[in-house]
Design an enzyme around this catalytic site. Structure first.
Site, short mmCIF file in Angstrom:
data_model
loop_
_atom_site.label_atom_id
_atom_site.label_comp_id
_atom_site.label_asym_id
_atom_site.label_seq_id
_atom_site.Cartn_x
_atom_site.Cartn_y
_atom_site.Cartn_z
N GLU A 225 0.83 -1.21 0.00
CA GLU A 225 0.00 0.00 0.00
C GLU A 225 0.87 1.26 0.00
OE1 GLU A 225 -3.00 0.02 -0.63
OE2 GLU A 225 -3.93 -1.83 0.04
N ASP A 370 -4.38 -9.87 -8.35
CA ASP A 370 -4.67 -8.94 -9.45
C ASP A 370 -3.45 -8.18 -9.98
OD1 ASP A 370 -4.58 -7.66 -6.99
OD2 ASP A 370 -6.38 -6.46 -7.28
N GLU A 474 -18.46 -6.12 -3.23
CA GLU A 474 -17.07 -6.59 -3.12
C GLU A 474 -16.93 -8.01 -3.66
OE1 GLU A 474 -14.70 -4.71 -2.58
OE2 GLU A 474 -13.00 -5.77 -1.72
N GLU A 493 -11.96 -0.03 -10.30
CA GLU A 493 -11.61 -1.02 -11.34
C GLU A 493 -12.55 -1.02 -12.54
OE1 GLU A 493 -11.34 -1.52 -8.12
OE2 GLU A 493 -9.22 -2.00 -7.86
C1 DMJ Z 1 -6.16 0.43 -5.28
O1 DMJ Z 1 -5.38 0.76 -4.20
C2 DMJ Z 1 -5.36 -0.18 -6.38
O2 DMJ Z 1 -6.06 -0.10 -7.56
C3 DMJ Z 1 -4.98 -1.61 -6.09
O3 DMJ Z 1 -4.30 -2.20 -7.15
C4 DMJ Z 1 -6.20 -2.42 -5.79
N1 DMJ Z 1 -7.02 -1.82 -4.78
C5 DMJ Z 1 -7.29 -0.42 -4.81
C6 DMJ Z 1 -8.56 -0.03 -5.48
O4 DMJ Z 1 -9.58 -0.88 -5.38
#
Ligand code: DMJ
Length: 731
Positions: A225, A370, A474, A493
């Site tokens: 993060e 992902d 979610e 997304e």
């Molecule tokens: C963001 O912090 C980024 O896109 C990450 O790759 C996935 N989660 C969040 C958004 O949903």
């Protein structure tokens, strides 16, 4: 042959778009079209947005529904279930608009029936209105954050308050993984200000960050993060400020002295302890920014968290001329890659960083995996390292073989439409019947590699869910046709994929999707001081949290979707988006390895004229958290290939121990060998070689390495250890 492929591509695309419009929007073509494409894509069977979510009453897999039996079956078990071959696509390296042009072609065609039908589908005034709505959305969130929350990390938009780390409850990872007490939302939003052309606010925000944000905090954050939200944003803003072309308007900062780059370096160095003392090279998931890896820390990490650091760490390394960051990030990717299943080629979602055992054997495209896939491709786009593309291609093929269920083509053939499910990484067996909202990024990634047809299909699936709830739950259970997990934290997304698909197709359908998303965000999530997380996508209750990615990603993609003339599209520079939506120009400069001269194939000659082997980057074995400048205050430890810190052995009593007959880099080696670096530094600086003098000045021209020991003498005690020390940024 090429024109035939092009025509075929056009026909498929056109039919695909017809299908999507018809299925999702009810804008579709005539019966004649439908008869040619006997789709059983059952979006029209979804309940209305206000309808109750109850489990499907019929048997699993009734024809035409979202619960097609083929999704429950492994690939290759039925006539329509053969693993899909990845479509042919342009040669590696061709990404961005030119690539999309190739894939889609046809922009210069004269108007045909299709174009006539939809040309008025999204008038320019409406587009401008939507662009302004997206900008207004960002401004409302940003201004409220600045007014009510800054310098705290996030805005609580319902009670108009700020939010920082949850010190009272360290186990509250939902908060503490992300909030580091470093004005997260301001930092994360920097490049959105630039993309929207707001130079005065961008300049003000950058100065605020430089003057008020510090990473010297007793905060335990998730490495991933902190990397994607903070490091990535600092690097993106730094590049915007120093771009000689200034495409977004005047984003320069008076007397700017690379401060954001230094801050990025400082943060990255504080994250480096995560890469130490890990037997696999896969990093610990969390570090304390002041004290390193907490003693009671967890040895388990998700794959995406550990393996999606390469874009930011690689950019930092290449800007600094310091291989350390890229090296550790790359080592993590490779370690994970090497743990993939021999049978399926798939990775799991959680791994033990010491044993390398898969704790979570679920393989899917959403949470936990992902951005791992995303960064294999994006690292290649940015840095041009072939191995990244090779890994991505192999991973993509495994995904097609084992995760993708349903018919081979998106818009034709028998059977259910395609869907990517969660399977056991070793057997390929279905593990559950839900997909998560993070997976909605995948169509955007497919656009980048030219698999547009499949992207259209998967995107349409997610959009159908959005249409039903005005948000994405979610988790959505495709068998029950109901949400499994009900919240929606303003994630980007779906709009990210919508934006990329619009760029690829220029089909107004995607503008309609964007408008729909904008309107439902306004309707369901706008509160007194910003935009709030949806707690429950059905009853539309809210939670008092606005995540920083709402400003850095959701608003940015929405704005760009409607801002046709934005410099991101029109400046002639090609931009890539990091996983947090930060823009990075795809620049030849980032394909250079500034440290190459130190690790050339040929090696060099020592002072006595003997040839000296210079290690290649992959031979580097070490990183060290103590490389935080000023270096002379800290020692350097080498790590064994297993990642275990080793004591350094040297003889600091000699003014120039072991220098004779060796090259300057051996001197550096001995410099590091000193347990008291100051002694070592003076020893090195006393040498005539100007490169050694620069050690004290921490000049970019000089790098210190603990090089492999192949010679004789005292240095043999190092075995095959290496130790690079990061240098300060180029001045
Ligand atoms: C963001 O912090 C980024 O896109 C990450 O790759 C996935 N989660 C969040 C958004 O949903």
């Amino acid at each position: 042959m090429q024109w035939r492929a092009l025509v075929l591509g056009l026909v498929l695309l056109r039919l695909g778009l017809h299908g999507v419009l018809w299925l999702v929007f009810g804008l579709g073509p005539s019966m004649g079209f439908y008869q040619r494409f006997p789709l059983s894509f059952g979006f029209q069977r979804l309940r209305s947005p206000d309808g109750p979510a109850s489990p499907a009453s019929g048997p699993v897999g009734r024809p035409g529904g979202l619960s097609g039996p083929s999704w429950l079956q492994p690939p290759g078990t039925g006539a329509t279930q053969s693993p899909r071959k990845v479509p042919r696509r342009p040669e590696p390296g061709v990404c961005g608009p030119a690539h999309w042009g190739y894939v889609l072609g046809g922009r210069d065609r004269g108007p045909d029936e299709y174009e006539k039908r939809y040309s008025g589908a999204f008038p320019p005034q409406l587009r401008a209105q939507m662009r302004d709505l997206a900008r207004g959305m960002f401004v409302f969130g940003y201004d409220n954050y600045m007014a009510h929350a800054f310098p705290q990390d996030e805005l609580n938009p319902i009670h108009c308050r700020g939010r920082g780390p949850d010190r009272g409850d360290p186990s509250n990872l939902n908060i503490n993984d992300v909030l580091g007490n470093y004005s997260l939302t301001l930092v994360d939003a920097l490049d959105t200000l630039a993309v929207m052309g707001n130079s005065s606010e961008f300049q003000k925000a950058v100065k605020l960050v430089i003057n008020t944000v510090s990473f010297d905090k007793d905060s335990t954050v998730q490495v991933f993060e902190a990397t994607i939200r903070v490091l990535g944003s600092l690097l993106s803003a730094h590049r915007i400020i120093t771009d000689s072309k200034q495409p977004f308007g005047d984003m320069t900062i008076k007397d700017y002295d690379n401060e954001l780059l230094y801050m990025a370096h400082d943060l990255a160095v504080r994250l480096l302890p995560a890469f130490e003392n890990t037997k696999t090279g896969i990093p610990y998931p969390r570090v304390n920014l002041k004290t390193g890896v907490p003693p009671d820390t967890n040895n388990e990490t998700c794959t995406a968290g550990a393996g999606s650091l390469l874009v930011e760490f690689g950019i930092l390394s290449r800007l600094l001329g310091d291989s350390t960051f890229e090296w550790v990030a790359r080592r993590a990717v490779k370690a994970l890659w090497n743990l993939r299943s021999n049978d399926t080629g798939l990775l799991g979602n959680v791994v033990n960083i010491q044993t390398g055992h898969w704790v979570g054997k679920q393989s899917g495209l959403g949470a936990g995996l992902d951005s791992f896939y995303e960064y294999l491709l994006k690292s290649y786009i940015l840095f041009g390292e072939k191995e990244d593309l090779e890994m991505f291609n192999a991973a993509y093929q495994s995904i097609q073989n084992y995760l993708r269920r349903g018919r081979e083509a998106c818009n034709e053939g028998e059977g259910d439409p395609p869907l990517y499910v969660n399977v056991n990484m070793f057997s390929g067996q279905l593990m559950n019947t839900w997909i998560d909202s993070l997976q909605a990024f995948f169509p955007g990634l497919q656009v980048l590699i030219g698999d547009v047809e499949d992207a259209i299909c998967l995107h349409a699936f997610y959009y159908a869910i959005w249409k039903r709830y005005g948000a994405l739950p979610e988790r959505y259970n495709w068998q029950l046709q109901a949400p499994d997990v009900l919240f929606y934290p303003l994630r980007p997304e779906l709009v990210e994929s919508t934006y990329l698909l619009y760029q690829a197709t220029k089909n107004p359908f995607y503008l309609h999707v964007g408008m729909d998303i904008l309107q439902s965000l306004e309707k369901y999530t706008k509160v007194k001081c910003g935009y709030a997380t949806l707690h429950h996508v059905i009853d539309k209750s809210t939670e008092d949290r606005m995540e920083s990615f709402f400003l850095s990603e959701t608003c940015k993609y929405l704005y760009l979707l409607f801002d046709e003339d934005n410099p991101v599209h029109k400046s002639g520079t090609r931009y890539m988006f990091t996983t947090e939506g930060h823009i990075v120009s795809v620049d030849e400069h980032l394909r250079e390895l500034p440290w190459k001269e130190f690790f050339s194939e040929e090696g060099g000659q020592d002072q006595g004229g003997k040839s000296v082997h210079r290690p290649k980057p992959h031979e580097l074995k070490v990183i060290n958290s103590s490389s935080n400048p000023p270096y002379e205050e800290k020692g350097c430890r080498c790590l064994s290939p297993e990642g275990v810190a080793q004591p350094l052995v040297g003889d600091p009593s000699s003014p120039s121990p072991g220098l004779e007959g060796r090259g300057w880099d051996w001197a550096a080696h001995l410099l590091l060998a000193s347990q008291e670096p100051s002694t070592g530094l003076s020893a090195a600086a006393s040498n005539e070689d100007p490169r050694r003098h620069t050690v004290n000045a921490l000049s970019p021209q000089f790098r210190i390495f603990c090089l492999p020991v192949s010679g004789s003498g005292k240095t043999a005690a190092f075995g095959d250890l290496h130790c690079p020390i990061p240098q300060r940024a180029p001045l």
